[in-house]
Every structure is written in C-alpha cells, then in structure tokens.
Design an enzyme around this catalytic site. Structure first.
Site, PDB file in Angstrom:
ATOM      1  N   TRP A   9      -3.107  -2.672  -1.511  1.00 25.53           N
ATOM      2  CA  TRP A   9      -2.820  -4.108  -1.594  1.00 25.53           C
ATOM      3  C   TRP A   9      -3.817  -4.792  -0.677  1.00 25.53           C
ATOM      4  O   TRP A   9      -3.819  -4.575   0.517  1.00 25.53           O
ATOM      5  CB  TRP A   9      -1.380  -4.359  -1.144  1.00 25.53           C
ATOM      6  CG  TRP A   9      -0.874  -5.735  -1.372  1.00 25.53           C
ATOM      7  CD1 TRP A   9      -0.430  -6.274  -2.539  1.00 25.53           C
ATOM      8  CD2 TRP A   9      -0.718  -6.767  -0.386  1.00 25.53           C
ATOM      9  NE1 TRP A   9       0.002  -7.566  -2.346  1.00 25.53           N
ATOM     10  CE2 TRP A   9      -0.161  -7.896  -1.034  1.00 25.53           C
ATOM     11  CE3 TRP A   9      -0.977  -6.847   0.983  1.00 25.53           C
ATOM     12  CZ2 TRP A   9       0.121  -9.075  -0.359  1.00 25.53           C
ATOM     13  CZ3 TRP A   9      -0.690  -8.029   1.648  1.00 25.53           C
ATOM     14  CH2 TRP A   9      -0.161  -9.131   0.980  1.00 25.53           C
TER      15      TRP A   9
ATOM     16  N   GLU B 284      17.145 -18.715  -2.244  1.00 23.43           N
ATOM     17  CA  GLU B 284      16.953 -17.392  -2.830  1.00 23.43           C
ATOM     18  C   GLU B 284      16.764 -17.479  -4.335  1.00 23.43           C
ATOM     19  O   GLU B 284      15.926 -16.771  -4.909  1.00 23.43           O
ATOM     20  CB  GLU B 284      18.146 -16.498  -2.483  1.00 23.43           C
ATOM     21  CG  GLU B 284      18.129 -15.116  -3.112  1.00 23.43           C
ATOM     22  CD  GLU B 284      16.957 -14.245  -2.689  1.00 23.43           C
ATOM     23  OE1 GLU B 284      16.730 -13.212  -3.353  1.00 23.43           O
ATOM     24  OE2 GLU B 284      16.254 -14.602  -1.708  1.00 23.43           O
TER      25      GLU B 284
ATOM     26  N   HIS C 267      15.559 -37.499   0.469  1.00 23.90           N
ATOM     27  CA  HIS C 267      14.525 -37.648   1.488  1.00 23.90           C
ATOM     28  C   HIS C 267      13.208 -37.019   1.033  1.00 23.90           C
ATOM     29  O   HIS C 267      12.549 -36.297   1.791  1.00 23.90           O
ATOM     30  CB  HIS C 267      14.985 -37.033   2.808  1.00 23.90           C
ATOM     31  CG  HIS C 267      16.214 -37.672   3.356  1.00 23.90           C
ATOM     32  ND1 HIS C 267      16.191 -38.851   4.059  1.00 23.90           N
ATOM     33  CD2 HIS C 267      17.521 -37.310   3.269  1.00 23.90           C
ATOM     34  CE1 HIS C 267      17.421 -39.190   4.403  1.00 23.90           C
ATOM     35  NE2 HIS C 267      18.246 -38.279   3.932  1.00 23.90           N
TER      36      HIS C 267
ATOM     37  N   ASN D  56      -2.947   2.832   5.515  1.00 22.04           N
ATOM     38  CA  ASN D  56      -2.127   1.625   5.416  1.00 22.04           C
ATOM     39  C   ASN D  56      -2.172   0.916   6.759  1.00 22.04           C
ATOM     40  O   ASN D  56      -2.187   1.569   7.803  1.00 22.04           O
ATOM     41  CB  ASN D  56      -0.667   1.964   5.105  1.00 22.04           C
ATOM     42  CG  ASN D  56      -0.478   2.490   3.699  1.00 22.04           C
ATOM     43  OD1 ASN D  56      -1.388   2.477   2.880  1.00 22.04           O
ATOM     44  ND2 ASN D  56       0.726   2.968   3.422  1.00 22.04           N
ATOM     45  N   GLY D  57      -2.135  -0.422   6.751  1.00 23.83           N
ATOM     46  CA  GLY D  57      -2.103  -1.173   8.001  1.00 23.83           C
ATOM     47  C   GLY D  57      -3.326  -2.033   8.178  1.00 23.83           C
ATOM     48  O   GLY D  57      -4.095  -2.272   7.239  1.00 23.83           O
TER      49      GLY D  57
ATOM     50  N   LYS E 244       6.228  -4.740  -1.830  1.00 26.37           N
ATOM     51  CA  LYS E 244       7.643  -4.482  -1.594  1.00 26.37           C
ATOM     52  C   LYS E 244       7.973  -4.472  -0.107  1.00 26.37           C
ATOM     53  O   LYS E 244       8.944  -5.069   0.324  1.00 26.37           O
ATOM     54  CB  LYS E 244       8.030  -3.136  -2.220  1.00 26.37           C
ATOM     55  CG  LYS E 244       9.514  -2.780  -2.071  1.00 26.37           C
ATOM     56  CD  LYS E 244      10.389  -3.770  -2.802  1.00 26.37           C
ATOM     57  CE  LYS E 244      11.848  -3.416  -2.698  1.00 26.37           C
ATOM     58  NZ  LYS E 244      12.704  -4.450  -3.307  1.00 26.37           N
TER      59      LYS E 244
ATOM     60  N   LYS F 146      13.401 -16.147  -6.282  1.00 27.97           N
ATOM     61  CA  LYS F 146      13.389 -15.160  -7.359  1.00 27.97           C
ATOM     62  C   LYS F 146      12.606 -15.679  -8.559  1.00 27.97           C
ATOM     63  O   LYS F 146      11.837 -14.955  -9.175  1.00 27.97           O
ATOM     64  CB  LYS F 146      14.825 -14.811  -7.790  1.00 27.97           C
ATOM     65  CG  LYS F 146      15.531 -13.879  -6.852  1.00 27.97           C
ATOM     66  CD  LYS F 146      14.866 -12.504  -6.848  1.00 27.97           C
ATOM     67  CE  LYS F 146      15.112 -11.790  -5.538  1.00 27.97           C
ATOM     68  NZ  LYS F 146      14.355 -12.287  -4.390  1.00 27.97           N
TER      69      LYS F 146
ATOM     70  N   GLU G 219       8.829 -15.751  -7.718  1.00 30.66           N
ATOM     71  CA  GLU G 219       8.270 -14.415  -7.511  1.00 30.66           C
ATOM     72  C   GLU G 219       7.896 -13.745  -8.830  1.00 30.66           C
ATOM     73  O   GLU G 219       6.833 -13.139  -8.943  1.00 30.66           O
ATOM     74  CB  GLU G 219       9.282 -13.521  -6.791  1.00 30.66           C
ATOM     75  CG  GLU G 219       9.362 -13.709  -5.304  1.00 30.66           C
ATOM     76  CD  GLU G 219      10.352 -12.755  -4.672  1.00 30.66           C
ATOM     77  OE1 GLU G 219      10.032 -12.184  -3.617  1.00 30.66           O
ATOM     78  OE2 GLU G 219      11.464 -12.567  -5.219  1.00 30.66           O
TER      79      GLU G 219
ATOM     80  N   ARG H 279       5.696  -0.753  -4.593  1.00 28.83           N
ATOM     81  CA  ARG H 279       5.346  -1.388  -3.324  1.00 28.83           C
ATOM     82  C   ARG H 279       4.359  -2.534  -3.500  1.00 28.83           C
ATOM     83  O   ARG H 279       4.169  -3.338  -2.602  1.00 28.83           O
ATOM     84  CB  ARG H 279       4.751  -0.340  -2.373  1.00 28.83           C
ATOM     85  CG  ARG H 279       5.721   0.748  -1.986  1.00 28.83           C
ATOM     86  CD  ARG H 279       5.029   1.886  -1.245  1.00 28.83           C
ATOM     87  NE  ARG H 279       4.585   1.496   0.071  1.00 28.83           N
ATOM     88  CZ  ARG H 279       5.303   1.614   1.190  1.00 28.83           C
ATOM     89  NH1 ARG H 279       6.535   2.106   1.130  1.00 28.83           N
ATOM     90  NH2 ARG H 279       4.825   1.261   2.353  1.00 28.83           N
TER      91      ARG H 279
ATOM     92  N   CYS I 298       0.838  -1.194   0.000  1.00 29.28           N
ATOM     93  CA  CYS I 298       0.000   0.000   0.000  1.00 29.28           C
ATOM     94  C   CYS I 298       0.878   1.250   0.000  1.00 29.28           C
ATOM     95  O   CYS I 298       1.988   1.250   0.520  1.00 29.28           O
ATOM     96  CB  CYS I 298      -0.942   0.051   1.185  1.00 29.28           C
ATOM     97  SG  CYS I 298      -2.126  -1.301   1.265  1.00 29.28           S
TER      98      CYS I 298
END
Length: 609
Positions: free
Chosen positions: A74, A482, A505, A98-99, A604, A486, A489, A27, A2
């Site tokens: 968002w 990571e 396993h 926001n929040g 973000k 990526k 995402e 964001r 947001c």
C-alpha cells in the site's frame, strides 16, 4: 496495510506464498510481488494492481524454490509502480517491509556516497542496502539485520532472504505486527495469523526489537543483542474457513450477516444475571480501582472512534461519569492532561493501529490504566494494555468494518454496565433490567437482516446520486457518522454525517433535490426536534430516507423512503440503526460496480501514521 508472507522448508514456496498473499488482500494494496531462492539464486517478480496480475506474470515460468517471501504493498513513499513494489533487492538479498523509515533520506544520502544505486522511490530500499552492506562486511544475515535496525528510525516489519544463507529466513519487527510459527514442512511468517491458519495453529507474536531466524526445522527468537529467547506460543482457535466467503458474493456481506453471532459471542460468559453485572475479569482494573477512577478517556481512529463516541453516551448515561473521546492521531500530538489513575480505553479492531498505540503508550507513561477493546488476540495493543476486552468477532476480511464495529459497541455496553455497578450508579435490579435489554440484540439484528430486500429497493432508487447527508441526534449522531463513512468507503459517493441540530449552521445550504438526506429518528426524548429537522430538509426538496422506530406513522407520510427498526430502549438503538445502514451502503456499492471488499486507497489495518 501492506502484507508480508514468508516460508522456508521442504515444500515449493511459490504456491504457499500466493495463497498467503490472497489471504492478505483484505488489508488493502496496490501492488504485489514475490522472491524465491532456488539453486543458490534469488528470482524476483512484481506487478502493479491486483494479485491476479502477479499470478498471470508467474504463470508457466517455472519459478520454484523452498525459501521465499511475498508482499502486498500500500503506497506510502512513491507511487504504485513495478519498481516501487516489494520485494526489493540489494546484491545477493531480497527484502519485504511494512512500516515507514523516518530517517531514510539521511541514510539514502550516506548509502549513495558508499556507491549504492537506488532503483525505487521507496524508503524500504534503504533497509535492503544497509543489510547488504553489513553482509558484505562479513556479518551473518541475522547479525546484519540487527545491525541495520539499530540504524533506522520509524516502524518496521521485515523479512529477508539471502543467497549466502539459502536455508534461512530472517525477520524483525518494531511497531508493525509480525507472526511466526512452525507448520508441517517448514516455518512461516506473516503480517497476521490469517495466512497461517491453513498450516498451523500455534504462533508467536514477535515483540518490538526482536528478530527471528527461521529454517525448515526450527525458529529461534532473539533479542536486540542476538541472545536466543524462550518465547511461548499462542494457540489460534479460528477455523480457517472463517476467513472464506461461505457462499456470499463478498466478505462484507458475509460479515454483515455474522453480526448476530458476533454480538452473542462478545456477550457470552461475560455477565451474571443474578448479580445484574457484567463479568469482565480480564480488563486489568479492579472494582476498587474503578471506584477511584477520576476521568475516563476513550481514544480510537476511524470506525472505532465512532464506537468510542457511542461509548461516551452510554457511560455518561448509565454511569453518570464524564468521558473524553479523542481521535488517536490528534491525541498523540497535543499535550493531553492525563492524571494518574485515569482510565484510558483504547479501541482498535486490529490492535495495531499506529496512532491508537502511540496514544495508549503516552497515557500509560503518564500513569493512566490502559484498557483496550480489541479483536485480535496477541496484538501489540493487547499485549501492552493492563487489560483487554476482546470482541470475539473472528477474522474480518472486508476492509470496511462491519461486525467488528457492532462487537465493539457490544463490548462498550458490557463495560458501561460493569462501571455502573462497581461505581454504585446501578443496583442489582437495574443491572438485571439492562441485561434483559442486551440479550435481545442478536434476535433483533437477525430479524433486520431478514429484511434486506427493503434496503435493496432503497439502494436502487438512490445509488446514482453523488452526494448524501446523514443526520442523527444524541447517541445516534455517531451512527450518522458511521453510516456516511460506510457509504463513502465502498461506493465512492460523497457522504457526510452531521448532528441534526447543527444542520442549519451550514449544511442546509447544500440541500436540494439531488442530495438525499438519511435521517435517524428513534422515538426518544429528542424525537420532536428530529422531526423538525426532517421537515426543514423536506421543505427544500431533498429526498428523505428515514430510519425510524417501528410503529412510526407521521414520518412515514413525510419521508420518501422509510425503514423501521424495533422499538427498543434508545441506548440500544445504535446497533439496530447501524446494521441497515451497512446493508444500504453495501448494495449502493454493488449497484455502482465498485470493489466492495477492497476499496481503492484503503487499508484494513493502518499501522503507519
């Protein structure tokens, strides 16, 4: 997540709001809207989807005024829709938020009994109605905001305009960032400094519980009781053009290519070769205190958590001290056995990550010393820590973190060196050897970036696959995590990172000709074991993409695709594996036609749980 932008002054607010919202797109959002106060009336426009939809809605409608607020949302409470988008109205006022308001259901029921009607599914509308009720009862707008925030529980950053007070903009925060400042022609508020850079350089970061009243000529910060406060400003040194693409097709690619400079900037002025030492005067913990530190904790979320895992290997190897690594969202909801004088390292690109902040506050309450590794000067985490190791990566606009991650790794190298020296695990000569290794990193990364075409070729071969497995061992297991993150995402390909030794396993059951396996195989003490894992994959017909040390011959004959990194000390290999994995993910996403800079459903800065 947001974004808030607001302006009050002498200029037409609409172009300023739209420009600010464009700066906040990074964001992550699913709807957007603006509210402008003109001729004593508030006009609201909202739309679902990208900002271009809002611009189309506004085109030619003559909406203008010198006071306004804007928002990119968002979704949390309620699906993405026009009625759930911000700003929200209640009578004569409009509000952006926001929040998350945790007690909104109880408040909503009380407000309904008072005759208020709800047009959205959001928790935000409760806040708008509460403020409107207080204004109707005779309170000024800023007094009404203060009365309201005493009733709500949760996190918030809000900006409010009201027809009854047409020359002011009132803002408040708790748990979510909010920045204010005076520029030419008026006052601005935003979720972060990025939208403000074109207008001003000196900003005030509001603290939890504070409100501010903005007008065209001044801004006044007030405490929870309404008493005016003298708050110092912070000068932002970023150039506004640093947040632009600079000729690259996407912010993400620009930021990938900025990594040699961000690594250099993070190291610059922070080491003494003569002493073989990292010079970190701002970390808030003295050498004497570090010498007595019992346990070391590293807590973070997402990509920053992966950096923390690398940090564990670095510190345990270079310092000989045990390190506990935790995910922020898990740490805050268990009973961690923190002891007085433990060192708690919190890692967050934005410094506003809700779970990491909550973890740091709990650790501080229990007596730990808090050191944050952060990219944003003036962020909440930075202000609440005993010391900060800033990563100096500049603004990172792409939602998928790239340069912030390698800057965090660089900061962790420096921290490990400093800990090793002050705790007696390294001599001056040992420190010099490590510094000789560290300072080569920017050059190595620059050369890797020059080989982008090799990675484009690999991406063209495999971008249509639907599943990937990433394998790594030791310090490069977090890099496998990571690399997979990526890819998933930005390309929406299902990808999983796994310790190579654990493949048998479970994951081995998934391996077939349609699942490419990315393996990270530096020439280190685990080399032979990694080769064995690769052979197990190859025997089951999976395509193998091997990232190996330069000079490697055996794996070059086995793998279907090979990319080499420079032959460096194994503890330095994570950054050198990371950069090509970023480039590979980027080109996979481009070939699949996804929105690289603003992937669906992602934000973000995750400022709520």
């Amino acid at each position: 997540m947001c974004g808030i932008i607001g302006y009050v002054g002498s200029q037409n607010a609409m172009p300023l709001l739209l420009a600010g919202l464009k700066c906040l797109e990074y964001r992550g959002y699913d709807s957007a809207g603006v509210a402008v106060l003109a001729n004593g009336k508030i006009d609201v426009r909202r739309s679902v989807g990208k900002l271009a939809n809002l611009e189309k809605l506004l085109a030619g409608n003559g909406l203008a005024g010198t006071v306004g607020i804007g928002h990119t949302r968002w979704a949390t409470h309620g699906k993405p829709s026009e009625q759930n988008a911000h700003p929200h109205r209640s009578g004569s006022l409009a509000l952006v938020h926001n929040g998350i308001i945790e007690n909104y259901l109880a408040l909503k029921e009380l407000l309904r009994k008072d005759g208020f009607r709800f047009d959205s599914e959001t928790d935000t509308e409760v806040v708008a109605h509460l403020i409107a009720r207080s204004v109707k009862a005779g309170l000024s707008l800023d007094a009404a905001v203060r009365a309201t925030v005493r009733e709500i529980k949760g996190s918030y950053a809000i900006a409010v305009i009201c027809e009854a007070d047409p020359t002011t903009l009132v803002v408040a925060r708790s748990g979510c960032p909010l920045v204010i400042g005076m520029g030419d022609g008026g006052a601005f508020v935003a979720s972060d400094v990025t939208p403000l850079l074109a207008h001003l350089r000196d900003v005030i970061f509001l603290e939890d519980g504070e409100t501010a009243v903005l007008s065209g000529k001044e801004l006044v910060v007030k405490d929870a009781d309404g008493k005016a406060m003298d708050r110092p400003s912070t000068r932002i040194t970023w150039d506004a053009t640093a947040a632009e693409k600079g000729g690259y097709p996407h912010y993400m690619l620009k930021e990938i290519h900025e990594q040699p400079q961000t690594i250099l900037d993070t190291m610059r002025g922070r080491y003494s070769y003569e002493q073989g030492e990292a010079d970190l005067p701002d970390i808030g913990v003295t050498p004497e205190q570090l010498g007595k530190t019992g346990r070391i904790w590293i807590v973070a979320c997402g990509t920053s958590w992966h950096a923390g895992l690398v940090g564990k290997y670095l510190i345990e190897e270079m310092v000989g001290a045990p390190v506990l690594v935790d995910i922020g969202s898990e740490f805050r909801y268990r009973n961690p056995l923190i002891q007085k004088d433990d060192l708690f390292v919190a890692i967050s690109q934005s410094g506003e990550t809700a779970d990491t902040l909550a973890a740091a506050r709990e650790a501080k309450r229990q007596g730990a010393r808090i050191l944050s590794i952060c990219n944003v000067v003036g962020s909440t985490l930075g202000r609440e820590s005993d010391g900060v190791l800033y990563t100096r990566a500049g603004p990172e606009i792409g939602v998928a973190s790239t340069k912030a991650f390698t800057a965090q790794l660089t900061a962790l190298y420096l921290l490990a060196l400093h800990l090793g020296r002050v705790r007696g695990a390294m001599s001056v000569e040992d420190g010099k050897v490590w510094l000789d290794r560290f300072v080569t990193l920017p050059t190595h990364v620059e050369r890797l970036l020059g080989r982008e075409a090799e990675l484009v070729s690999i991406a063209k071969r495999y971008h249509t696959k639907r599943n990937f497995l990433y394998l790594g061992r030791g310090i490069n297991y977090p890099i496998a995590l990571e690399g997979a993150l990526k890819l998933k995402e930005i390309s929406y390909i299902h990808a999983e990172g796994y310790p190579a030794g654990e493949m048998k396993h479970g994951p081995i059951a998934l391996i077939d000709k349609d699942m490419p396996v990315v393996v990270l195989v530096p020439r280190d003490r685990l080399y032979e074991k990694s080769v064995s894992n690769l052979m197990e994959v190859k025997a089951r017909g999976a395509p193998v993409i091997a990232f190996v040390t330069a000079g490697e011959r055996e794996l070059g004959r086995i793998a279907d695709a090979v990319f080499t990194i420079p032959d460096v000390h194994p503890l330095l290999s994570p950054i050198l594996f990371t950069v090509p994995l970023q480039i590979l993910a980027y080109h996979m996403a481009v070939l699949r036609g996804t929105d690289v800079d603003q992937p669906r459903n992602l934000a973000k800065s995750v400022t709520v749980e």
